[in-house]
Design a protein around this motif. Structure first.
Motif, PDB file in Angstrom:
ATOM      1  N   ALA A  66       0.813  -1.217   0.000  1.00 50.29           N
ATOM      2  CA  ALA A  66       0.000   0.000   0.000  1.00 50.29           C
ATOM      3  C   ALA A  66       0.848   1.269   0.000  1.00 50.29           C
ATOM      4  O   ALA A  66       0.390   2.318  -0.457  1.00 50.29           O
ATOM      5  CB  ALA A  66      -0.939  -0.007   1.206  1.00 50.29           C
ATOM      6  N   GLN A  67       2.069   1.197   0.503  1.00 50.50           N
ATOM      7  CA  GLN A  67       2.911   2.394   0.592  1.00 50.50           C
ATOM      8  C   GLN A  67       3.882   2.521  -0.582  1.00 50.50           C
ATOM      9  O   GLN A  67       4.853   3.273  -0.506  1.00 50.50           O
ATOM     10  CB  GLN A  67       3.716   2.354   1.897  1.00 50.50           C
ATOM     11  N   THR A  68       3.622   1.821  -1.666  1.00 55.13           N
ATOM     12  CA  THR A  68       4.564   1.819  -2.790  1.00 55.13           C
ATOM     13  C   THR A  68       4.906   3.231  -3.252  1.00 55.13           C
ATOM     14  O   THR A  68       6.082   3.562  -3.474  1.00 55.13           O
ATOM     15  CB  THR A  68       3.996   0.998  -3.960  1.00 55.13           C
ATOM     16  N   ALA A  69       3.912   4.088  -3.395  1.00 61.59           N
ATOM     17  CA  ALA A  69       4.167   5.443  -3.895  1.00 61.59           C
ATOM     18  C   ALA A  69       5.072   6.227  -2.953  1.00 61.59           C
ATOM     19  O   ALA A  69       5.939   6.995  -3.397  1.00 61.59           O
ATOM     20  CB  ALA A  69       2.845   6.180  -4.097  1.00 61.59           C
ATOM     21  N   VAL A  70       4.888   6.035  -1.645  1.00 61.30           N
ATOM     22  CA  VAL A  70       5.714   6.737  -0.656  1.00 61.30           C
ATOM     23  C   VAL A  70       7.187   6.397  -0.856  1.00 61.30           C
ATOM     24  O   VAL A  70       8.056   7.283  -0.893  1.00 61.30           O
ATOM     25  CB  VAL A  70       5.273   6.363   0.775  1.00 61.30           C
ATOM     26  N   PHE A  71       7.474   5.119  -1.010  1.00 63.16           N
ATOM     27  CA  PHE A  71       8.872   4.707  -1.103  1.00 63.16           C
ATOM     28  C   PHE A  71       9.426   4.833  -2.519  1.00 63.16           C
ATOM     29  O   PHE A  71      10.641   4.966  -2.697  1.00 63.16           O
ATOM     30  CB  PHE A  71       9.032   3.293  -0.542  1.00 63.16           C
ATOM     31  N   THR A  72       8.556   4.841  -3.518  1.00 61.33           N
ATOM     32  CA  THR A  72       9.035   5.128  -4.873  1.00 61.33           C
ATOM     33  C   THR A  72       9.638   6.525  -4.924  1.00 61.33           C
ATOM     34  O   THR A  72      10.689   6.743  -5.544  1.00 61.33           O
ATOM     35  CB  THR A  72       7.887   5.004  -5.887  1.00 61.33           C
ATOM     36  N   ARG A  73       9.004   7.480  -4.264  1.00 61.22           N
ATOM     37  CA  ARG A  73       9.554   8.841  -4.239  1.00 61.22           C
ATOM     38  C   ARG A  73      10.939   8.855  -3.594  1.00 61.22           C
ATOM     39  O   ARG A  73      11.834   9.598  -4.027  1.00 61.22           O
ATOM     40  CB  ARG A  73       8.602   9.776  -3.491  1.00 61.22           C
ATOM     41  N   ARG A  74      11.140   8.039  -2.596  1.00 65.64           N
ATOM     42  CA  ARG A  74      12.439   8.013  -1.930  1.00 65.64           C
ATOM     43  C   ARG A  74      13.504   7.339  -2.793  1.00 65.64           C
ATOM     44  O   ARG A  74      14.645   7.805  -2.860  1.00 65.64           O
ATOM     45  CB  ARG A  74      12.294   7.333  -0.567  1.00 65.64           C
ATOM     46  N   PHE A  75      13.146   6.274  -3.475  1.00 66.70           N
ATOM     47  CA  PHE A  75      14.129   5.636  -4.349  1.00 66.70           C
ATOM     48  C   PHE A  75      14.365   6.467  -5.615  1.00 66.70           C
ATOM     49  O   PHE A  75      15.465   6.425  -6.184  1.00 66.70           O
ATOM     50  CB  PHE A  75      13.696   4.213  -4.682  1.00 66.70           C
TER      51      PHE A  75
ATOM     52  N   ALA B 267      11.151 -10.309   1.933  1.00 65.62           N
ATOM     53  CA  ALA B 267      10.670 -10.010   3.283  1.00 65.62           C
ATOM     54  C   ALA B 267       9.802  -8.755   3.307  1.00 65.62           C
ATOM     55  O   ALA B 267       8.862  -8.664   4.086  1.00 65.62           O
ATOM     56  CB  ALA B 267      11.850  -9.856   4.241  1.00 65.62           C
ATOM     57  N   THR B 268      10.130  -7.764   2.473  1.00 62.64           N
ATOM     58  CA  THR B 268       9.391  -6.495   2.475  1.00 62.64           C
ATOM     59  C   THR B 268       8.989  -6.170   1.043  1.00 62.64           C
ATOM     60  O   THR B 268       9.703  -5.473   0.317  1.00 62.64           O
ATOM     61  CB  THR B 268      10.244  -5.352   3.072  1.00 62.64           C
ATOM     62  N   HIS B 269       7.836  -6.668   0.628  1.00 60.18           N
ATOM     63  CA  HIS B 269       7.394  -6.543  -0.760  1.00 60.18           C
ATOM     64  C   HIS B 269       7.306  -5.090  -1.213  1.00 60.18           C
ATOM     65  O   HIS B 269       7.586  -4.774  -2.370  1.00 60.18           O
ATOM     66  CB  HIS B 269       6.024  -7.206  -0.931  1.00 60.18           C
ATOM     67  N   VAL B 270       6.901  -4.202  -0.315  1.00 61.15           N
ATOM     68  CA  VAL B 270       6.644  -2.824  -0.729  1.00 61.15           C
ATOM     69  C   VAL B 270       7.917  -2.133  -1.208  1.00 61.15           C
ATOM     70  O   VAL B 270       7.862  -1.289  -2.118  1.00 61.15           O
ATOM     71  CB  VAL B 270       5.981  -2.030   0.419  1.00 61.15           C
ATOM     72  N   LEU B 271       9.065  -2.475  -0.666  1.00 66.70           N
ATOM     73  CA  LEU B 271      10.301  -1.822  -1.097  1.00 66.70           C
ATOM     74  C   LEU B 271      10.733  -2.324  -2.472  1.00 66.70           C
ATOM     75  O   LEU B 271      11.203  -1.549  -3.312  1.00 66.70           O
ATOM     76  CB  LEU B 271      11.399  -2.039  -0.058  1.00 66.70           C
ATOM     77  N   ASP B 272      10.579  -3.615  -2.720  1.00 66.64           N
ATOM     78  CA  ASP B 272      10.851  -4.148  -4.058  1.00 66.64           C
ATOM     79  C   ASP B 272       9.911  -3.508  -5.074  1.00 66.64           C
ATOM     80  O   ASP B 272      10.334  -3.097  -6.164  1.00 66.64           O
ATOM     81  CB  ASP B 272      10.679  -5.665  -4.045  1.00 66.64           C
ATOM     82  N   ALA B 273       8.630  -3.390  -4.716  1.00 70.89           N
ATOM     83  CA  ALA B 273       7.656  -2.770  -5.617  1.00 70.89           C
ATOM     84  C   ALA B 273       7.989  -1.306  -5.865  1.00 70.89           C
ATOM     85  O   ALA B 273       7.809  -0.790  -6.978  1.00 70.89           O
ATOM     86  CB  ALA B 273       6.249  -2.907  -5.029  1.00 70.89           C
TER      87      ALA B 273
END
Length: 365
Positions: free
Chosen positions: A220-229, A268-274
């Motif tokens: 659910a937080q993919t967009a949040v962490f996409t901005r960081r990457f 282990a943390t799908h959202v970061l890979d996504a």
């Protein structure tokens, strides 16, 4: 600030040309100073060089949960090993740089700990994440490391914010350890990325402390962490001749279950890979050479035959160890391990690991 943080925190930028840094006795109004000799290590690299030896630690606090058994904080041989690890890393490895991948504060109920005599201000549930508990869990046991080399820190999920986003372990993180310190006890959910330049090596801290907080596999937080990457990639692309290391508490590609077929690999943390996959180039920049993480209490090193950089997970510095990856999806199969040098030539033996639950074996030839 109040009873949780009865301290004054000072920051001072050390000039790049400085050759020595010492805390002057006359300027220190503290009962105890760490390091005791007041000598602060400065980087031994220049703008054209880089750290040669990097010590990576993570998940270091002494686990004293509200429910469940407490770690033996007083015994550093068979109980809480972090003080011993820190001393060994400083004396044996002699690092030029120390990277802590998060989870510094584990004493959720200090009333249950068995080292109260050594920590008189960290003995009750009300003391949780207060100054004395921060000293007990991090500053005192870690002392040999910041006395040896500069330290880069990132935030772990144990340095979380509470519902009021005020005080608690998150407040302690932002008062004493964060890249941008706060004096009012407030904490935020998502910190911005923090670049650290170490000569020709650049580190970027990505705050993943609140990534998939229940570790359920949510994206659910993919967009949040996409901005960081995306921010990581922009920084790396601005200095294409320099190497970049990303360090973040939760692993981007730590394997918790695996088999020989790609669908059998479970991160282990799908959202970061996504989030990485959703960046502009759908990957980290080519000069991002390594991802450093913790959270899972074990050591795991992964390399890939794809554009992904290697993933190093070091969550084994203080807490009880977790189980290794579940390979039952590949029951009876074989994993082959071959070592190569920088040119691709095979070095040493080739080893085969059979994953049969009935008869595991590891044979090299």
């Amino acid at each position: 600030m109040g009873s949780q943080f009865p301290t004054t925190v000072c920051e001072l930028a050390v000039p790049l040309a400085a050759s020595n840094a010492v805390l002057e006795q006359s300027s220190v109004q503290a009962a105890v100073v760490h390091p005791a000799h007041r000598q602060l290590p400065l980087p031994d690299w220049t703008s054209a060089t880089r750290p040669r030896r990097v010590a990576v630690i993570g998940d270091t606090g002494c686990e004293v949960p509200v429910t469940g058994p407490a770690r033996n904080c007083a015994n550093h041989q068979t109980g809480w090993p972090f003080p011993r690890f820190a001393a060994s890393a400083a004396a044996v490895t002699r690092p030029d740089l120390v990277v802590h991948v998060g989870d510094h504060l584990y004493r959720e109920d200090p009333a249950k700990e068995n080292d109260k005599a050594a920590n008189p201000g960290c003995t009750t549930a009300a003391d949780r994440a207060g100054w004395d508990c921060v000293v007990a869990d991090f500053f005192r046991p870690a002392e040999p490391l910041p006395a040896t080399a500069p330290v880069a820190l990132t935030r772990g999920n144990h340095e979380d914010r509470n519902a009021a986003q005020q005080g608690g372990a998150g407040g302690a993180w932002f008062r004493y350890l964060a890249d941008v310190l706060r004096s009012d006890g407030r904490c935020i959910t998502y910190s911005p990325t923090a670049p650290i330049r170490a000569g020709t090596l650049n580190l970027v801290s990505v705050d993943s402390s609140f990534a998939d907080p229940g570790d359920t596999g949510s994206t659910a937080q993919t967009a949040v962490f996409t901005r960081r990457f995306d921010a990581v990639n922009r920084a790396a692309q601005q200095h294409p001749a320099n190497d970049y290391f990303v360090f973040t508490h939760k692993s981007v590609w730590m394997v918790k279950a695996a088999g020989t077929l790609p669908p059998n690999v479970e991160w282990a943390t799908h959202v970061l890979d996504a989030a990485v996959a959703a960046t502009g180039p759908h990957q980290l920049a080519d000069n991002v050479r390594l991802v450093l993480s913790g959270h899972i209490h074990l050591y795991q090193m992964l390399d890939f035959d794809t554009p992904r950089p290697p993933q190093l997970t070091v969550g084994s510095s203080g807490g009880p160890l977790d189980n290794g990856p579940d390979d039952t999806a590949d029951d009876g199969g074989t994993w082959n391990l071959t070592f190569h040098d920088a040119s691709g030539a095979v070095r040493g033996q080739t080893c085969a690991l059979t994953t049969s639950t009935a008869k595991k074996s590891f044979v090299c030839h």
